[in-house]
Design an enzyme around this catalytic site. Sequence first.
Site, mmCIF file in Angstrom:
data_model
loop_
_atom_site.group_PDB
_atom_site.id
_atom_site.type_symbol
_atom_site.label_atom_id
_atom_site.label_comp_id
_atom_site.label_asym_id
_atom_site.label_seq_id
_atom_site.Cartn_x
_atom_site.Cartn_y
_atom_site.Cartn_z
ATOM 1 N N ASP A 39 8.678 34.196 56.051
ATOM 2 C CA ASP A 39 8.616 35.406 55.243
ATOM 3 C C ASP A 39 9.520 35.209 54.020
ATOM 4 O O ASP A 39 10.193 34.191 53.883
ATOM 5 C CB ASP A 39 8.978 36.646 56.068
ATOM 6 C CG ASP A 39 10.413 36.608 56.559
ATOM 7 O OD1 ASP A 39 11.188 35.748 56.122
ATOM 8 O OD2 ASP A 39 10.756 37.458 57.401
ATOM 9 N N SER A 40 9.531 36.205 53.134
ATOM 10 C CA SER A 40 10.256 36.027 51.868
ATOM 11 C C SER A 40 11.694 36.511 51.953
ATOM 12 O O SER A 40 12.463 36.333 51.018
ATOM 13 C CB SER A 40 9.552 36.818 50.770
ATOM 14 O OG SER A 40 9.699 38.208 51.038
ATOM 15 N N GLY A 41 12.035 37.154 53.058
ATOM 16 C CA GLY A 41 13.386 37.703 53.185
ATOM 17 C C GLY A 41 13.482 39.154 52.786
ATOM 18 O O GLY A 41 14.443 39.843 53.152
ATOM 19 N N GLY A 42 12.498 39.636 52.033
ATOM 20 C CA GLY A 42 12.580 40.992 51.506
ATOM 21 C C GLY A 42 12.692 42.048 52.592
ATOM 22 O O GLY A 42 13.563 42.919 52.541
ATOM 23 N N ASP A 96 8.522 40.979 48.305
ATOM 24 C CA ASP A 96 7.938 42.294 48.079
ATOM 25 C C ASP A 96 8.954 43.359 48.450
ATOM 26 O O ASP A 96 9.980 43.061 49.054
ATOM 27 C CB ASP A 96 6.646 42.480 48.904
ATOM 28 C CG ASP A 96 6.907 42.408 50.393
ATOM 29 O OD1 ASP A 96 7.922 41.799 50.795
ATOM 30 O OD2 ASP A 96 6.103 42.938 51.170
ATOM 31 N N GLN A 98 0.823 46.121 49.201
ATOM 32 C CA GLN A 98 1.675 47.261 49.528
ATOM 33 C C GLN A 98 0.931 48.540 49.146
ATOM 34 O O GLN A 98 -0.269 48.483 48.845
ATOM 35 C CB GLN A 98 3.028 47.153 48.813
ATOM 36 C CG GLN A 98 3.934 46.055 49.387
ATOM 37 C CD GLN A 98 4.492 46.401 50.770
ATOM 38 O OE1 GLN A 98 4.291 47.501 51.291
ATOM 39 N NE2 GLN A 98 5.156 45.431 51.399
ATOM 40 N N ASP A 121 2.304 38.395 63.322
ATOM 41 C CA ASP A 121 3.593 37.979 63.892
ATOM 42 C C ASP A 121 4.266 39.235 64.413
ATOM 43 O O ASP A 121 4.060 40.327 63.875
ATOM 44 C CB ASP A 121 4.503 37.350 62.833
ATOM 45 C CG ASP A 121 5.184 38.417 61.984
ATOM 46 O OD1 ASP A 121 4.500 38.997 61.114
ATOM 47 O OD2 ASP A 121 6.376 38.705 62.203
#
Lengths: 378, 378
Positions: free
Chosen positions: B93-96, B147, B192, B269
Amino acid sequence: MNAAFSFKLLATDGDARRGEVVTAHGAVQTPAFMPVGTQATVKGLMPGDVRATGAEIVLGNTYHLMLRPGAERVAELGGLHKFMNWPGPILTDSGGFQVMSLSELRKLDERGVTFRSHLNGDMVALTVERAIEIQALLGADISMQLDECLQLPATREEIERAMQLSLRWGERSKRAFEAAARAGYALFGIVQGGDDTALRAESARKLVDIGFDGYAIGGLAVGEPQETMLRIVSETAPALPQDRPRYLMGVGTPEDLLEAVARGVDMFDCVLPTRNGRHGLAFSRFGAINLKNARHAADPRPLDEQSAHPAARDYSRAYLHHLVKANEMLGAVLLSTINLAYYQDLMRGMREAIAARRFAAFRDATKEGWAQGDIPAR
Amino acid sequence: MNAAFSFKLLATDGDARRGEVVTAHGAVQTPAFMPVGTQATVKGLMPGDVRATGAEIVLGNTYHLMLRPGAERVAELGGLHKFMNWPGPILTDSGGFQVMSLSELRKLDERGVTFRSHLNGDMVALTVERAIEIQALLGADISMQLDECLQLPATREEIERAMQLSLRWGERSKRAFEAAARAGYALFGIVQGGDDTALRAESARKLVDIGFDGYAIGGLAVGEPQETMLRIVSETAPALPQDRPRYLMGVGTPEDLLEAVARGVDMFDCVLPTRNGRHGLAFSRFGAINLKNARHAADPRPLDEQSAHPAARDYSRAYLHHLVKANEMLGAVLLSTINLAYYQDLMRGMREAIAARRFAAFRDATKEGWAQGDIPAR
């Protein structure tokens, strides 16, 4: 279809012995190390993974299992082998040691010991006969007599009193075990006598007179220096029959194992490899390695690229360090596995060395490896 | 020798899709469930055991890994695959999402997000470009754009602002990803728009205009009712290209998976199977089973004798209950394994049903099994 319990001495080298114990659930090559499966599990490891470290026999704790889930419950469920999905041999202790170390408010008398459960506060009686009954309910291949294990140092009077009581308990244990007539199963007596040479000798002689399938040396690794422990082992082992297995209870470090095998011990159990594994400490050819240490944080090397076990080869020290620092369960799982595999590797090395009559050289080389210490990081 | 990233749609049944994602580290059959390996480990499980549940791809968390051990550190050590000894595909994932949910004192601006590390209090900047860079350092087969993921409910203004920001971040993510030129690796955009039909549609349309290798539906399973989540999935999936994989982030229960696949989702996930496993809860054909419950204490039956996985067959419910009550690590290990195996079994069942064009019947039968509940103990 239980084979009779037997012990065969296959080779000796000095006092070191290479043998084979045959139990109702299979054979165990000695010298042997038994991983501790306290509450019907070697902590964190699936039974297949325990077996894959090279372990042939595990230990179960009567004290823990009698309190939870209960011996009758385990028996109803088909016994401890089935309960914990371990098809191989199991040795159970008698519960005495842990009553002394874990429970409050214990009362010792001729019948046995009464204690307050650390789980729910119930008063529980563990008589000599009940300890044998529980181990039969669990289905232990090897049962241990109830004994009184003192912390050291202790006065000679205390040591003698506990030793004599343990002898009387040994005699009653044998009667109870024989009455149950579990063909192919074994009962071991336990030598007590603290750090007193004469009391140990008397304990050993009288136990041999009673006659057991094997003999344990108990009451060591309870606070005394290693030197004292090894002296007692050196003095006691020759007093035990050549044709019966000898089991040094609750021992020890890799060095303890090496030195005790040199003095004629065949079997060991200890929580060190799993407990230390849960705390980030690895045992290895290079000695003990503390994976918490920041020097491992960027180290791409595995713990031991020459290990026979993939867990020691397939993960970098940096990864193990990361898991330990992040308090990840897999750190405990991998290091427990790695440590058990190292212990089994050490035992295998000793067995091969004794068979080849090069035990002294193996001992020297192994200790040299530890003394040299870990290979420095790049 | 990286294969180009690709997605092939192999079969459809209604809106449900059977496909194959090919990544630089191997293929993934879809619909697919990705176990979560937050800190470079699926909690408590060796990678071989994760694979043995049927998992073909795991997820790693950028937020956790950037803080510890650090993305540059993982890169120096050969990337995340090597670090965690998982040779198969990895999506990060992007961490957001975790910046929003785990860290304090976050500051959001056009560049990205700045937050205070929950580990040491450091202020850390996670820009759109840095999120892409970190995922490249980790070596992710599939990277996600940064995001902004809101909790629901939220106002339409808030939802629109976050959605538009996420779109601009998506565009910048794509530029950064293309500049890095990682042949064979993939970048997914994230739809989103909260629970707003029109905003979701706009987000999907504009992401498709930018063009990604796959499309995630984000910002769901964040507090809204299941009905809302499934409505948004139903409305969003048709707006996404047929020839790209669709990934519903952070979802969900077995029922969520079944219903989302029915609506055209390919990838999932979720921490549920492992987290619930650590808390004594099992997922099964019979629905959820709480192993803490005393009714299991004497139950000799395995969790599911028809399971394809030995962990669900080789241990009695009484044993699992015992491990959970005794707070034994092996309870968490076995139940995490059993739950991941059940999730993979469910995905396999869905894949086969779609291929055979009997997905509706499979869905009904599976739900009937859950509704029927667990077989009562004898």
